[in-house]
Design a protein around this motif. Structure first.
Motif, PDB file in Angstrom:
ATOM      1  N   THR A 236       0.814  -1.219   0.000  1.00  0.00           N
ATOM      2  CA  THR A 236       0.000   0.000   0.000  1.00  0.00           C
ATOM      3  C   THR A 236       0.841   1.261   0.000  1.00  0.00           C
ATOM      4  O   THR A 236       0.289   2.371  -0.055  1.00  0.00           O
ATOM      5  CB  THR A 236      -0.921   0.044   1.242  1.00  0.00           C
ATOM      6  N   MET A 237       2.187   1.125   0.038  1.00  0.00           N
ATOM      7  CA  MET A 237       3.025   2.307   0.266  1.00  0.00           C
ATOM      8  C   MET A 237       3.979   2.635  -0.874  1.00  0.00           C
ATOM      9  O   MET A 237       4.877   3.464  -0.721  1.00  0.00           O
ATOM     10  CB  MET A 237       3.804   2.122   1.574  1.00  0.00           C
ATOM     11  N   ASP A 238       3.839   2.012  -2.019  1.00  0.00           N
ATOM     12  CA  ASP A 238       4.594   2.388  -3.214  1.00  0.00           C
ATOM     13  C   ASP A 238       6.109   2.369  -2.986  1.00  0.00           C
ATOM     14  O   ASP A 238       6.832   3.247  -3.444  1.00  0.00           O
ATOM     15  CB  ASP A 238       4.151   3.778  -3.695  1.00  0.00           C
ATOM     16  N   THR A 239       6.589   1.349  -2.275  1.00  0.00           N
ATOM     17  CA  THR A 239       8.033   1.229  -2.059  1.00  0.00           C
ATOM     18  C   THR A 239       8.696   0.378  -3.135  1.00  0.00           C
ATOM     19  O   THR A 239       9.927   0.344  -3.217  1.00  0.00           O
ATOM     20  CB  THR A 239       8.321   0.589  -0.695  1.00  0.00           C
ATOM     21  N   THR A 323      12.952   3.403   2.545  1.00  0.00           N
ATOM     22  CA  THR A 323      12.379   2.058   2.615  1.00  0.00           C
ATOM     23  C   THR A 323      12.794   1.360   3.902  1.00  0.00           C
ATOM     24  O   THR A 323      11.986   0.667   4.540  1.00  0.00           O
ATOM     25  CB  THR A 323      12.828   1.215   1.399  1.00  0.00           C
ATOM     26  N   VAL A 326      10.589   2.578   6.553  1.00  0.00           N
ATOM     27  CA  VAL A 326       9.281   1.923   6.474  1.00  0.00           C
ATOM     28  C   VAL A 326       9.351   0.534   7.113  1.00  0.00           C
ATOM     29  O   VAL A 326       8.445   0.129   7.852  1.00  0.00           O
ATOM     30  CB  VAL A 326       8.801   1.830   5.005  1.00  0.00           C
ATOM     31  N   LEU A 356       3.501   9.476   3.096  1.00  0.00           N
ATOM     32  CA  LEU A 356       3.680   8.105   3.583  1.00  0.00           C
ATOM     33  C   LEU A 356       3.451   8.031   5.090  1.00  0.00           C
ATOM     34  O   LEU A 356       2.805   7.098   5.588  1.00  0.00           O
ATOM     35  CB  LEU A 356       5.089   7.623   3.238  1.00  0.00           C
ATOM     36  N   HIS A 359      -0.173   8.187   5.746  1.00  0.00           N
ATOM     37  CA  HIS A 359      -0.794   6.893   5.460  1.00  0.00           C
ATOM     38  C   HIS A 359      -0.589   5.918   6.621  1.00  0.00           C
ATOM     39  O   HIS A 359      -1.539   5.254   7.060  1.00  0.00           O
ATOM     40  CB  HIS A 359      -0.194   6.319   4.182  1.00  0.00           C
ATOM     41  N   LEU A 360       0.642   5.846   7.135  1.00  0.00           N
ATOM     42  CA  LEU A 360       0.927   4.930   8.231  1.00  0.00           C
ATOM     43  C   LEU A 360       0.106   5.270   9.477  1.00  0.00           C
ATOM     44  O   LEU A 360      -0.429   4.382  10.142  1.00  0.00           O
ATOM     45  CB  LEU A 360       2.416   4.976   8.571  1.00  0.00           C
TER      46      LEU A 360
END
Length: 449
Positions: A236-239, A323, A326, A356, A359-360
């Motif tokens: 869901t986080m485009d990493t 990343t 994350v 991001l 979102h988290l």
């Protein structure tokens, strides 16, 4: 669960500050942000805002200090040292004071500690009874004065053997900078003390900006559901990360043939009955296990896909700082979801894009969770009543005397549709820097030349 944290005469806290994640009873919105314990309701989140130098990080350091003291057993065992308020000559001579109240396994506890840089002056553990505001002291230690004073609840002194054990601990084991809680909690004769100690060790996590806390490999090994949890959240986080797994290889393949001494050290530890040994190498956490006669290294790896969908394996150290940051959140979010942990993070937005982080935070706030998240931040895009209740936002200010103060946003009267971000940036709530025009100061300095 954290009920209350108090600190006094430590770094920028001259006067006592009282941090409490209690819900404001007049707020009716977002009732799913409230956890219910038998006697006390608690909020699931506290977001702490304030200008640079206002004291946000000092609050986290105070929490880290009392946790390290309780778990590691000595004032000097953690990264944070006792440091009194230095802008008052009288304060420098006095001890720093800390108290933390928490709820764990059906019991409300209070743990107090006072210390100078060279010795503990007070340590006390009590069971709290909120229904009648009563404290039941389990032990207390005071070293102020010529003779140290110690109290141990009579339940722990039923026999001569009990009394002799306590006398040995106090006279032969406890040091001037040591924790009595740590010493007593490791004996089965003190179950309530072990219960409190286990909360500090297993349920209270304090993370400072430079901490390295990636433990993906251990979670992939121990928690069979973590891979799916992490994979779903990462997608869901485009990493670009599409999957994660444990990579398995012989010791010699990872370390080379010449590192025989390290191998023997690992073997010695494994022969003591450990299932695995943890080792951090170049920022990667490894698990080393003895399988047959061979030492096997396990490490977490991530997968990215090529244009045709072919998965390519990458080590964690090959990923970007963003990343990797994350990845730091994955075990934390897993803990908050599954257990009543208290996780405190200083500078939560470091190395993360604001969207991001947003979102988290929204994932956590909208999920069915069991733990509390406390964090400091400057990210004003999170200041929204869509995300938080007003009593979940706390502001830190520093007075003209250099003393840090903290208060919840619910202390200010505002409507449910108030633009919190706009009002915060305009300085209505405090917690923002008081800036002066640079060029006018430059001209003023030139006048004196």
């Amino acid at each position: 669960m954290l009920l209350r944290f108090v600190v006094e005469n430590f770094l920028s806290f001259s006067s006592e500050i009282d941090f409490t994640p209690f819900p404001y009873t007049r707020l009716r919105e977002k009732k799913d942000h409230i956890y219910h314990t038998p006697q006390v309701d608690l909020l699931k989140t506290a977001a702490i805002y304030g200008a640079n130098g206002s004291g946000k990080s000092n609050l986290v350091k105070a929490m880290a200090l009392i946790r390290d003291f309780a778990v590691k057993g000595d004032l000097h065992s953690g990264l944070t040292m006792v440091s009194p308020f230095r802008l008052d000559s009288d304060r420098i001579k006095q001890p720093s004071n800390f108290e933390i109240e928490f709820f764990h396994e059906g019991t409300y506890f209070s743990y107090e500690m006072s210390a100078t840089r060279t010795r503990v002056t007070k340590e006390k553990l009590s069971i709290l009874h909120p229904e009648d505001n009563h404290r039941e002291v389990l032990f207390s230690l005071s070293t102020i004065g010529e003779e140290p004073k110690i109290f141990i609840d009579p339940r722990y002194q039923q026999t001569d053997e009990d009394k002799a054990r306590i006398n040995i601990y106090f006279k032969e084991v406890l040091t001037p900078t040591g924790s009595l809680l740590k010493i007593l909690a490791h004996n089965d004769a003190f179950p309530e003390l072990r219960q409190a100690y286990n909360w500090f060790k297993d349920y209270f996590v304090v993370i400072q900006p430079n901490d390295n806390f990636i433990n993906i490999a251990e979670l992939l090994y121990k928690d069979k559901g973590f891979r799916d949890f992490g994979q779903n959240l990462l997608k869901t986080m485009d990493t670009g990360v599409t999957d994660m797994s444990l990579d398995r290889m012989p010791f010699e393949t990872f370390f080379g043939l010449d590192d025989e001494q390290k191998k023997q050290e690992v073997l010695q530890a494994l022969h003591q009955g450990l299932d695995y040994v943890k080792m951090n190498v170049y920022g990667e956490e490894l698990l080393l296990r003895l399988e047959g006669d061979e030492v096997i290294v396990y490490r977490a790896v991530l997968f990215h896909e090529t244009a045709d969908g072919t998965p390519i394996k990458f080590s964690i150290r090959e990923e970007s700082d963003g990343t990797r940051r994350v990845l730091d959140f994955l075990p934390l979010w897993r803990s908050l979801k599954d257990m009543p942990a208290v996780i405190v993070i200083d500078e939560i937005g470091r190395s993360l894009h604001p969207s991001l982080l947003d979102h988290l935070i929204r994932v956590f706030m909208s999920s069915d969770t069991k733990g509390q998240l406390i964090f400091t931040t400057h990210e004003d895009n999170l200041l929204s009543q869509e995300i938080f209740r007003r009593d979940e936002i706390h502001l830190m200010n520093k007075t003209a005397q250099g003393n840090s103060e903290i208060y919840p946003l619910s202390d200010y009267k505002s409507r449910n549709d108030t633009d919190l971000r706009k009002n915060y940036l305009f300085g209505r709530f405090g917690g923002t820097p008081q800036l002066s025009p640079y060029f006018s100061l430059e001209r003023r300095a030139a006048e004196y030349e």
